[in-house]
Design a protein around this motif. Sequence first.
Motif, PDB file in Angstrom:
ATOM      1  N   LYS A 562      -6.487 -33.576  39.243  1.00 27.64           N
ATOM      2  CA  LYS A 562      -6.776 -34.911  38.904  1.00 27.64           C
ATOM      3  C   LYS A 562      -7.896 -35.516  39.690  1.00 27.64           C
ATOM      4  CE  LYS A 562      -2.234 -36.410  37.390  1.00 27.64           C
ATOM      5  NZ  LYS A 562      -1.013 -37.438  37.357  1.00 27.64           N
ATOM      6  N   LEU A 565     -11.289 -33.962  38.109  1.00 28.13           N
ATOM      7  CA  LEU A 565     -11.366 -34.962  36.995  1.00 28.13           C
ATOM      8  C   LEU A 565     -12.085 -36.084  37.055  1.00 28.13           C
ATOM      9  CD1 LEU A 565      -8.635 -33.788  34.602  1.00 28.13           C
ATOM     10  CD2 LEU A 565     -11.100 -32.908  34.415  1.00 28.13           C
ATOM     11  N   HIS A 596      -7.448 -25.086  38.977  1.00 25.02           N
ATOM     12  CA  HIS A 596      -7.633 -25.096  37.392  1.00 25.02           C
ATOM     13  C   HIS A 596      -7.491 -23.934  36.320  1.00 25.02           C
ATOM     14  CE1 HIS A 596      -9.441 -29.073  37.614  1.00 25.02           C
ATOM     15  NE2 HIS A 596     -10.102 -28.934  38.646  1.00 25.02           N
ATOM     16  N   ASP A 604     -11.420 -28.016  28.285  1.00 22.98           N
ATOM     17  CA  ASP A 604     -11.030 -28.831  27.168  1.00 22.98           C
ATOM     18  C   ASP A 604     -11.294 -30.333  27.756  1.00 22.98           C
ATOM     19  OD1 ASP A 604      -8.998 -27.002  25.274  1.00 22.98           O
ATOM     20  OD2 ASP A 604     -11.291 -26.854  25.408  1.00 22.98           O
ATOM     21  N   GLN A 605     -10.652 -30.646  29.114  1.00 21.57           N
ATOM     22  CA  GLN A 605     -10.575 -31.809  29.495  1.00 21.57           C
ATOM     23  C   GLN A 605     -12.030 -32.320  30.235  1.00 21.57           C
ATOM     24  OE1 GLN A 605      -7.041 -32.638  31.970  1.00 21.57           O
ATOM     25  NE2 GLN A 605      -6.611 -30.367  31.820  1.00 21.57           N
ATOM     26  N   LYS A 608     -14.355 -33.238  26.886  1.00 23.55           N
ATOM     27  CA  LYS A 608     -13.833 -34.550  26.622  1.00 23.55           C
ATOM     28  C   LYS A 608     -14.669 -35.539  27.312  1.00 23.55           C
ATOM     29  CE  LYS A 608      -9.233 -33.254  24.533  1.00 23.55           C
ATOM     30  NZ  LYS A 608      -7.895 -33.565  24.712  1.00 23.55           N
TER      31      LYS A 608
END
Length: 672
Positions: A562, A565, A596, A604-605, A608
Amino acid sequence: MKMGNLQEDKKLKLEFAGLIVLVIIVAGICAFYVKNLERNTKAETNRYLGEVSSQVANVINDRLDAVFHSMEIMAISCANMESLEQQLGYLKIVQDKTPGELLGIVDLNGRLQLSNGGSADLSGVQAVQKALAGTEALSGCISSPADGSDIFLYCVPMLGGNGVAGAVVASASAAHFRELLNVESFNQEGYTQIVDANGAFIIDSQNKNAVKNPKNLFQTLEQQCRLDRGYTVAGLQSKIEGGMPGVLYYRTEEGRHKVMNGQPLAREGWYLLSVVPTKETEEQWNSFILLAVAINISIVLLFAGLTYFLIQTQKKNRIRLETIAFVDPVTGGMNRTSFEMEAQELIGKAEADTYALISLDIQKFKLINDAFGSAMGNKTLKYVHDVIKRHLTPGEIVSRISADTYDVLMKNRPQEEFQNWLKELVEEINSFNGELTDKYFLPIYAGVYVIREKGLHMITMQDRANVARKNNKQINETKLYSCVFYSDMERVRMIREKEITNRMQTALENREFVVYLQPKMDIENNTVSGAEALVRWQDPEKGLLQPGEFIPVFEKNGFIVKVDLFVFEEVCRLLRRWIDQGITPIPISVNLSRVHLKNPDFLDQFRKIYERYQIPPQLLEIELTETVVFENLEFLIHVIEQIHEMGFRCSLDDFGSGYSSLNMLKDVPVDV
């Protein structure tokens, strides 16, 4: 008849003359011994007072050296930081651990920037100017720029590549220095002060017998005192200026006879003065004079009496002085000075690992004083001391060090036996609750330091035991007793990890994580060619946390996913803002944790987030570490190919710090 009378008169005269001679001889011998006793008692008193003053001076010197050593480390750290903001942030972390004191940076103009905000002009402080000239210094008593209280400033130069770049300063309250001077001896009749080489008072005493609000030692002695026994103000002044120990006897305006013992301190040309009343010694001298007159009847009794009196008087003097100087008035046991001296001796005679130093603290003892009064509090302190002493074996000692804290020197043993010893001790201490309806328990927390280095100073050993106890105190607030070992820091680390784990999600939601950019320089053109995104945790209570404190925890519990990201999105948002504002953007690399890789679709995250901000892909770079290569090379190559398909660059950092080889490097298709 007349001839007989003449002979008788002559005999009487001869006998009278002989008696007078004998009386003179006896009186002379008596006077000699009285004078000799006076001289010996004075020398013994001076020697002993010199030892007490020297011990206080050593404590002060050690404390000052410890503070300056810590500040030198802070100055080196600040000198290696690129901005004042980073320096103040670093000092703020230190500041939070020492609330109530000032800590900051002084620039070359003498302007102070405090770590907790605010500024002040210190250009007129001589110690600051010394530090800016390259010499560490300690100021005299000045008014705090924060609240106007009396403080002292520790000043240490901050050396950069071009010489002194400023100074790190920290404050210590005048009350702190007075605590160091608080010698619990001579029934609180004695006191200690500090003056400079000119006789000006640096720290005065709050003792009831001290001169109130003194300005200068020499003026005070000349105006308010009468010197005796051949001592002079000029002689004392010469001792102070020469940095030598000195003694001075004088009488106050009220007729009180006192002795002043001076010891030079190691810094700033300061001089420690210990003042003690000599009433007890004078009374002994007067008693002996009366005794000497009484034993003029016989020369044998004179010598026997003088010898006996000399031995007994010196013995009583030493016992009295030792009782006053080395006995805790509350517990009747050793005070801190006596404990440290005997403990150091026991440790020095024994092999390494023979002893352990234990710091014991009665939790929330202040409530006893508040609820039952100080008299009951003192009884409780003595009761606890006596119980501890009953639980010791020969060669083990205990002392009340301060307030409700005790130090115990015990023979080393397995940790389980220390735990059992503490358990039995606390059970006996709280045994008085057995028949009470309203029970009042005394929790005891302990910190244990096993002494494996015999050469350590006693203060260092005590500090280590205190560190363990204080960690204990922060963690086990509901237990009746608990014990932490100085070497048992792994458990403390686990508790710290638990605190971080409990706070991490809330911190992310509150945006406490802050992204900093570390520039990448093109050494050929001397321009910024890119940057690396670094994350810091701005904790509202603990200040700015470095990644080494929380990143390993996040990698262990998976929360690093998290955070990565979050950092990636912050970088995308920043690049988007630069583009929208017409600022030429630079490529920014973002670290990718190996955690990861446990998810095959983790990219994919990232895709996006990237698509949401519509940023040219060449501005983004994913940075991998060597450990990722070593764990799964084939999967890593597949991940790098996917990163390239998204248009991002890929770099490899820390290569060669572990087990990787150049043979593996040729198979990794990274860009940098």
